[in-house]
Design a protein around this motif. Structure first.
Motif, PDB file in Angstrom:
ATOM      1  N   ARG A  15       6.592   9.848   3.725  1.00 17.52           N
ATOM      2  CA  ARG A  15       7.753   9.976   2.958  1.00 17.52           C
ATOM      3  C   ARG A  15       7.791   9.502   1.437  1.00 17.52           C
ATOM      4  NH1 ARG A  15      10.480   4.193   3.466  1.00 17.52           N
ATOM      5  NH2 ARG A  15      13.220   4.425   2.310  1.00 17.52           N
ATOM      6  N   VAL A  52     -10.578  -2.433 -10.335  1.00 11.28           N
ATOM      7  CA  VAL A  52     -10.645  -2.779  -8.504  1.00 11.28           C
ATOM      8  C   VAL A  52     -12.025  -2.166  -8.824  1.00 11.28           C
ATOM      9  CG1 VAL A  52     -10.755  -2.052  -6.201  1.00 11.28           C
ATOM     10  CG2 VAL A  52      -8.592  -2.687  -7.661  1.00 11.28           C
ATOM     11  N   SER A  85      -5.844  -1.509   6.479  1.00 11.58           N
ATOM     12  CA  SER A  85      -5.048  -0.465   7.303  1.00 11.58           C
ATOM     13  C   SER A  85      -6.406   0.578   7.268  1.00 11.58           C
ATOM     14  CB  SER A  85      -3.923  -0.036   6.338  1.00 11.58           C
ATOM     15  OG  SER A  85      -3.257  -0.391   5.826  1.00 11.58           O
ATOM     16  N   ASN A  86      -7.353   0.759   6.233  1.00  8.93           N
ATOM     17  CA  ASN A  86      -8.228   1.893   7.225  1.00  8.93           C
ATOM     18  C   ASN A  86      -9.143   1.561   8.229  1.00  8.93           C
ATOM     19  OD1 ASN A  86      -7.218   2.983   4.562  1.00  8.93           O
ATOM     20  ND2 ASN A  86      -9.912   2.081   3.428  1.00  8.93           N
ATOM     21  N   ARG A  93      -3.061   0.366  15.643  1.00  4.45           N
ATOM     22  CA  ARG A  93      -2.827  -0.216  14.268  1.00  4.45           C
ATOM     23  C   ARG A  93      -2.880  -1.643  14.143  1.00  4.45           C
ATOM     24  NH1 ARG A  93      -2.352   4.030   9.660  1.00  4.45           N
ATOM     25  NH2 ARG A  93      -3.497   2.828   9.327  1.00  4.45           N
ATOM     26  N   ASP A 124      -3.780   3.806  -8.955  1.00  5.14           N
ATOM     27  CA  ASP A 124      -4.668   3.846  -8.039  1.00  5.14           C
ATOM     28  C   ASP A 124      -4.902   5.395  -7.780  1.00  5.14           C
ATOM     29  OD1 ASP A 124      -6.209   4.379  -6.045  1.00  5.14           O
ATOM     30  OD2 ASP A 124      -4.961   3.976  -4.601  1.00  5.14           O
ATOM     31  N   LEU A 145     -14.784  -0.105  -5.756  1.00  2.58           N
ATOM     32  CA  LEU A 145     -15.766  -0.026  -5.072  1.00  2.58           C
ATOM     33  C   LEU A 145     -16.915   0.171  -5.243  1.00  2.58           C
ATOM     34  CD1 LEU A 145     -13.195   3.531  -4.327  1.00  2.58           C
ATOM     35  CD2 LEU A 145     -12.780   0.429  -4.023  1.00  2.58           C
ATOM     36  N   PHE A 201      -7.065   3.669  10.966  1.00  2.00           N
ATOM     37  CA  PHE A 201      -6.769   5.023  11.309  1.00  2.00           C
ATOM     38  C   PHE A 201      -7.374   5.541  12.456  1.00  2.00           C
ATOM     39  CE2 PHE A 201      -6.416   5.193   6.025  1.00  2.00           C
ATOM     40  CZ  PHE A 201      -5.517   5.710   6.726  1.00  2.00           C
ATOM     41  N   ASP A 261       0.647  -0.558  -5.427  1.00  2.00           N
ATOM     42  CA  ASP A 261      -0.728  -0.164  -5.697  1.00  2.00           C
ATOM     43  C   ASP A 261       0.029   1.134  -5.614  1.00  2.00           C
ATOM     44  OD1 ASP A 261      -3.729   0.853  -5.902  1.00  2.00           O
ATOM     45  OD2 ASP A 261      -2.361   2.521  -3.658  1.00  2.00           O
ATOM     46  N   GLU A 275       0.768  -1.005  -0.037  1.00  2.00           N
ATOM     47  CA  GLU A 275       0.307   0.177  -0.290  1.00  2.00           C
ATOM     48  C   GLU A 275       0.844   1.617   0.028  1.00  2.00           C
ATOM     49  OE1 GLU A 275      -2.448  -0.309   4.013  1.00  2.00           O
ATOM     50  OE2 GLU A 275       0.431   0.746   4.992  1.00  2.00           O
ATOM     51  N   ASN A 323       2.964   5.681  -2.091  1.00  5.03           N
ATOM     52  CA  ASN A 323       1.176   5.895  -2.076  1.00  5.03           C
ATOM     53  C   ASN A 323       0.662   7.828  -1.121  1.00  5.03           C
ATOM     54  OD1 ASN A 323      -1.881   7.646  -1.537  1.00  5.03           O
ATOM     55  ND2 ASN A 323      -2.753   4.902  -1.044  1.00  5.03           N
ATOM     56  N   SER A 336       2.018   7.749   2.690  1.00  5.35           N
ATOM     57  CA  SER A 336       2.555   7.779   3.004  1.00  5.35           C
ATOM     58  C   SER A 336       3.204   8.955   3.216  1.00  5.35           C
ATOM     59  CB  SER A 336       3.179   6.868   2.522  1.00  5.35           C
ATOM     60  OG  SER A 336       4.805   7.441   2.601  1.00  5.35           O
TER      61      SER A 336
HETATM   62  N1  THG Z   1      -9.072   0.812  -1.759  1.00  2.00           N
HETATM   63  C1  THG Z   1      -8.629   0.610  -2.838  1.00  2.00           C
HETATM   64  N2  THG Z   1      -8.124   1.737  -3.084  1.00  2.00           N
HETATM   65  C2  THG Z   1      -7.264   2.563  -0.866  1.00  2.00           C
HETATM   66  C3  THG Z   1      -7.861   2.221  -0.438  1.00  2.00           C
HETATM   67  C4  THG Z   1      -9.143   1.907   0.027  1.00  2.00           C
HETATM   68  N3  THG Z   1      -5.971   2.993  -1.970  1.00  2.00           N
HETATM   69  C5  THG Z   1      -5.414   3.666  -0.762  1.00  2.00           C
HETATM   70  C6  THG Z   1      -5.794   2.799   0.129  1.00  2.00           C
HETATM   71  N4  THG Z   1      -7.437   2.906   0.781  1.00  2.00           N
HETATM   72  C7  THG Z   1      -4.957   2.019   0.543  1.00  2.00           C
HETATM   73  N5  THG Z   1      -3.670   2.374   1.181  1.00  2.00           N
HETATM   74  C8  THG Z   1      -2.868   2.823   2.250  1.00  2.00           C
HETATM   75  C9  THG Z   1      -1.794   3.685   2.930  1.00  2.00           C
HETATM   76  C10 THG Z   1      -1.215   3.726   3.701  1.00  2.00           C
HETATM   77  C11 THG Z   1      -1.808   4.015   4.570  1.00  2.00           C
HETATM   78  C12 THG Z   1      -3.800   3.458   4.049  1.00  2.00           C
HETATM   79  C13 THG Z   1      -4.218   2.802   3.451  1.00  2.00           C
HETATM   80  C14 THG Z   1      -1.908   3.524   5.766  1.00  2.00           C
HETATM   81  N6  THG Z   1       0.055   5.013   5.685  1.00  2.00           N
HETATM   82  C15 THG Z   1       0.060   4.787   7.607  1.00  2.00           C
HETATM   83  C16 THG Z   1      -0.833   5.986   7.903  1.00  2.00           C
HETATM   84  O1  THG Z   1      -1.333   7.250   7.121  1.00  2.00           O
HETATM   85  O2  THG Z   1      -1.170   6.357   8.941  1.00  2.00           O
HETATM   86  C17 THG Z   1       1.410   5.477   7.521  1.00  2.00           C
HETATM   87  C18 THG Z   1       2.040   6.808   7.201  1.00  2.00           C
HETATM   88  C19 THG Z   1       3.365   6.804   6.540  1.00  2.00           C
HETATM   89  O3  THG Z   1       4.173   6.044   6.537  1.00  2.00           O
HETATM   90  O4  THG Z   1       3.594   8.041   6.305  1.00  2.00           O
HETATM   91  O5  THG Z   1      -2.103   3.340   6.304  1.00  2.00           O
HETATM   92  O6  THG Z   1      -9.461   1.189   0.897  1.00  2.00           O
HETATM   93  N7  THG Z   1      -9.252  -0.103  -3.611  1.00  2.00           N
END
Ligand code: THG
Length: 930
Positions: A357, A466, A548-549, A559, A419, A468, A552, A386, A348, A351, A355
């Motif tokens: 970074r 994909v 991971s959503n 997490r 994405d 939704l 959040f 992704d 993931e 992105n 992220s």
């Molecule tokens: N469904 C589909 N696509 C998607 C999502 C989805 N794309 C985007 C997202 N949701 C999935 N991608 C992530 C990428 C990172 C995180 C969660 C989902 C994440 N990042 C940490 C944070 O925000 O705390 C790390 C941050 C960092 O390193 O700076 O949790 O649902 N089809």
């Protein structure tokens, strides 16, 4: 259906031989070409010396060719421009087609129709490469170049369009798109036959393997796929077998008359006689069921006449209908969208919105560093990646996406998930990606608009998709609504746009459980039920989630635990793909039972204070580094065997040597290996098989195991003196995990055998050639995955076909004794492979077998007799148990799928490192450097 395809379904069709080398042999003059400027432009001859071109067609038809190729291989506007003939593109291609048409029509009868293939070769550009001059062309330009040539060829009456000797998968995609564009504009529809060229290593020039070729062309729905040029048939054998077993369409093969050699004067020599070429190609028909055969460089009417006779004398193998899952492909290899065990892991973190970074790196245009993050993700276990470049701070998402996709395509073997919410960005990404990508995503938020703009892209590029579960009323929150929205999307995508259901991936939405809002208390339950509902209402489709959503807003440790627990329950409900940070996932059974319960309470909304309790737990235990690390950090007490077992199972590398030393106080080295290490690794393998562990963890355990064995090795008794025999060892093609094989290597070497270890990912041809070279006493094959175990019977079949007689010992996590008994027999279980096929449960049984095979004749004979008896008895009991099943072709495990393992890193080859004339003999490469 076209007459060409209809006939192809009835019998093997014979293509003609070379045009270029035939013309060269005539020693034509400048005049023949219409002047010195045009010398070498074979296409211009259709205007200046149609008699010569027609005579070549006639010679091939007289020799028995069913199909002749137009003299238009380098007839694209781009190539003709090199001679200043670009504005004659239409005339030349039209005339090339009518010439071949006339020759065919003069010979055709209703019983024996003759077909014209409109030949289109590569442009000489390498659009997906990083070379600045070779990539100085766009997908759209290439699409238009091929569209123009296709229009003229079809106008001149060809029966099919043949894209041949293609070097760059992206150019091939653009060519297919160009043809389809013309069809959409009203051009008469003809079948498309797509033939890339593989160099001797079995990959395309830029490193694309046969799996990626097959997956990508399959998704583009070409009518025939195959290989031509570059090598003789022998070097194509493994790849052609793969296509015949995996392609859903017809398969063609058109090799050179052998691998070209350099003659005394520096001239190119094609070494194979008509008889040799014909025999090898006929074997492809008999052994694999190839549908069309012909000759490329160096072949003559004599070759074609011999080919016709040879093919007539063999019974073509009937290819069975291919039932296999959809795959995604990078420019390097393909990955099944249906992993076994589930889930497919989608990294993931590339992105900009997920992220910090990546956001920072994108703002600074630091693409090289993003590629490093991608590599980390893949090494952490991601099957796909992704990729999202959207930034509020910048307006050029499409430019950044283009650049990033190109970089990733050249160095990352994991296929990409594109994405973006912008159709334009999706389009740019797809136009720069040579493989088969996944689009993320479509929905019905504003009605059909999004689908109607994105589905045509998915179709043109063969992308998976994909979707939704969002509609005009917003995000679906209940399982029932999720299924309803999914069904609407399905009806449009499958019903109207003819997407294969297996390429549709439904994301039924993950909401965070961290807010405690009443509206979302049941959201995880609804999501889990939504997965079940979608899988049962819409058979064949896949499901995905941004896992991971769910967490959040919580602290990192909480997490990691909640994500892992939620993922576990989703996978149990049937989830196929998971967007995760693979490194952060912990196996469910490893999570502390108390934490697991806290997470379960929240996920299933089992108590009103679930969220508070989870948060409080992690606050109180902030120093304990969280559930994810607990398993890693705490070293349990107990007997040494248990501690070593746990170290391997829990991937704890540190201190493993000291533990081995401790174990050696009470046991011999062999006992340590046999009684502690091997059972621990077996436990890891079994848990993987049950879906408790994902592959990255298995590999980390294997690392611990390797370290342990490396340490143990010094204590294993080494027998000095003459070798007891030679064993060729390899982990089979497709499999990149070779822990098992390395162990066997150690044991055999320590017991006096010479081991020729070919490493992992080894094609069968390489194994057999090495066995011949070193006159091996046995071949040892290892495979970790069910899919790759299929290489094992191929070893026997190939030996049988080539008259080789090496005993084969097989082992590995995915196979068992019964599998060994089954594959010991050839020809659907009717004939024993006389040199013997032996299953070894572990390295020690392997050693016993090698001892028996190299020992006294009587012991060897006894072993063989036993193996044969067992194989025949097992075959008989299968027959009685399930009469119809006995006749079906090999199936390893009920319901198994040809999943593609995680590929190795191939990397890119710089153009300087390849002598291109070796690679591409029927094409004048000097033009690349002009
Ligand atoms: N469904 C589909 N696509 C998607 C999502 C989805 N794309 C985007 C997202 N949701 C999935 N991608 C992530 C990428 C990172 C995180 C969660 C989902 C994440 N990042 C940490 C944070 O925000 O705390 C790390 C941050 C960092 O390193 O700076 O949790 O649902 N089809």
């Amino acid at each position: 259906m076209s007459e060409y395809l209809r006939r192809l379904g009835e019998r093997v069709l014979i293509f003609d031989g070379a045009m270029g080398t035939q013309l060269m042999a005539l020693d034509l003059s400048d005049q023949d070409f219409g002047g010195a400027t045009y010398r070498g432009c074979n296409e211009t001859l259709v205007l200046t010396r149609p008699d010569v071109v027609r005579a070549i067609h006639e010679a091939y038809l007289a020799a028995g060719a069913d199909v002749v190729e137009t003299d238009s291989f380098t007839g694209s506007r781009l190539k003709l421009d090199e001679y200043g003939l670009g504005d004659r593109t239409r005339d030349i291609n039209l005339r090339a087609a009518t010439l071949a048409r006339e020759a065919c029509d003069a010979m055709a009868t209703p019983q024996w129709p003759r077909f014209v293939a409109g030949s289109m070769g590569p442009t000489g550009m390498l659009v997906s490469s990083s070379d600045p001059s070779l990539s100085k062309i766009t997908y759209e330009q290439l699409r238009d170049i091929y569209a123009e040539q296709a229009r003229a060829l079809v106008g001149g009456g060809v029966d099919l369009l043949l894209l041949e000797t293609m070097q760059d998968l992206l150019e091939l995609k653009a060519a297919v798109a160009g043809i389809r564009l013309e069809f959409a504009r009203g051009l008469r529809r003809v079948p498309i036959q797509a033939q890339p060229t593989l160099i001797t290593e079995g990959r395309m020039l830029l490193g694309t393997d046969i799996r990626a070729v097959c997956a990508t062309l399959d998704a583009l729905n070409v009518d025939v796929m195959g290989l031509n040029c570059s090598t003789g048939p022998a070097q194509m054998r493994d790849s052609i077998r793969y296509l015949c077993e995996n392609a859903r369409c017809f398969v063609s093969v058109v090799p050179n008359a052998g691998l070209p050699l350099m003659g005394p004067q520096g001239e190119t020599i094609y070494p194979e006689s008509p008889q040799e070429l014909a025999t090898e190609l006929a074997a492809f028909v008999r052994d694999f069921g190839v549908n069309a055969v012909g000759g490329c460089c160096g072949t003559t009417p004599e070759h074609i006449a011999a080919l016709r006779d040879a093919v007539a004398s063999v019974e073509p193998k009937r290819r069975s209908a291919v039932e296999r899952p959809q795959e995604a492909a990078s420019a390097i290899t393909a990955v099944s969208l249906e992993q076994q065990p589930r889930p497919l892991l989608v990294g993931e973190r590339i992105n900009s919105q997920g992220s910090r970074r990546i956001k920072r790196l994108l703002l600074a245009d630091s693409y090289d560093d993003i590629v490093l993050v991608a590599r980390e993700q893949v090494e952490g276990g991601a099957h796909l990646l992704d990729v999202c470049c959207a930034l509020t701070e910048r307006p050029d998402e499409d430019v950044q996406m283009r650049e990033l996709v190109r970089r990733l395509a050249q160095s990352i073997e994991a296929p990409l998930v594109i994405d973006s919410t912008e159709p334009k960005v999706l389009e740019v990404a797809l136009q720069n990606y040579p493989g088969r990508a996944v689009i993320n995503s479509v929905h019905l938020e504003s009605g059909r608009a999004k689908m109607d703009s994105v589905l045509p892209l998915a179709r043109e590029h063969g992308a998976a998709l994909v979707a939704l579960t969002i509609d005009e009323n917003g995000m679906a929150k209940t399982a029932q609504r999720k299924v309803e929205v999914a069904r609407r999307i399905y009806d449009i995508a499958v019903g109207e746009y003819a997407m294969p259901p297996g390429a549709l991936i439904f994301d039924d939405l993950t909401f965070t459980l961290a807010t405690g809002e009443a509206e979302f208390l049941d959201s995880a339950v609804e999501t889990i039920e939504g997965i079940r509902g979608i899988k049962s209402a819409l058979p064949g489709v896949l499901t995905s989630l941004g896992v991971s959503n769910v967490s959040f807003g919580l602290k990192p440790e909480a997490r990691a635990a909640l994500n892992s627990v939620f993922l576990h329950h989703c996978v149990e409900a049937g989830l196929d793909c998971a967007l995760v940070h693979p490194k952060e996932i912990t196996p469910y059974f490893e999570i502390d039972a108390g934490v697991r319960e806290l997470c379960d309470d929240l996920v299933f909304n089992r108590r009103p204070d679930a969220l508070t309790r989870l948060i409080e737990h992690f606050e109180a235990n902030a120093s304990a580094a969280g559930a994810a690390n607990e398993a890693q950090a705490e070293e349990p007490a107990g007997p040494i065997e248990e501690r070593i077992h746990q170290a391997i199972l829990r991937r704890r590398k540190d201190g493993i040597e000291a533990k081995i030393d401790e174990a050696l106080q009470a046991r011999t080295p062999v006992e340590v290996l046999n009684e502690i290490l091997l059972p621990a690794m077996k436990d890891v393998g079994d848990r993987f098989g049950r879906g408790e562990l994902i592959l990255p963890f298995v590999l980390q355990s294997a690392e611990v195991m390797k370290k342990a064995v490396a340490h143990l090795e010094q204590f294993l008794e080494r027998r000095e003196g003459a070798t007891k025999g030679t064993v060729v060892l390899a982990t089979v093609f497709g499999d990149v995990h070779d822990i098992g094989k390395n162990l066997v290597h150690t044991i055999l070497a320590n017991n006096g055998y010479t081991v020729v270890d070919l490493g992992k990912q080894v094609p069968m041809n390489v194994i057999l050639e090495k066995a011949v070279e070193v006159n091996a006493d046995a071949i040892g094959l290892s495979a970790l995955l069910v899919s790759t175990s299929k290489q094992m019977p191929i070893c026997l079949e190939e030996q049988d076909a080539r008259g080789l007689r090496f005993p084969v010992i097989v082992g590995g996590a995915a196979i068992n004794r019964d599998f060994g008994r089954r594959i010991a027999l050839l020809d659907a279980g009717t004939r024993f492979f006389e040199p013997g096929l032996f299953y070894a449960r572990d390295a020690f049984e392997g050693l016993d077998l090698v001892d028996a095979l190299t020992g006294e004749a009587a012991r060897r004979a006894e072993l063989l007799a036993r193996i044969k008896r067992e194989a025949v008895a097992a075959q008989a009991s299968r027959r009685t148990a399930a009469a119809p099943a006995a006749a079906t072709p090999l199936s390893l495990v009920k319901g198994e799928r040809a999943d593609v393992p995680q590929p190795p890193f191939w990397g890119t080859r710089t153009l300087e490192s390849i002598d291109l004339t070796d690679v591409w003999p029927c094409f004048d490469l000097r033009s690349l450097y002009r």
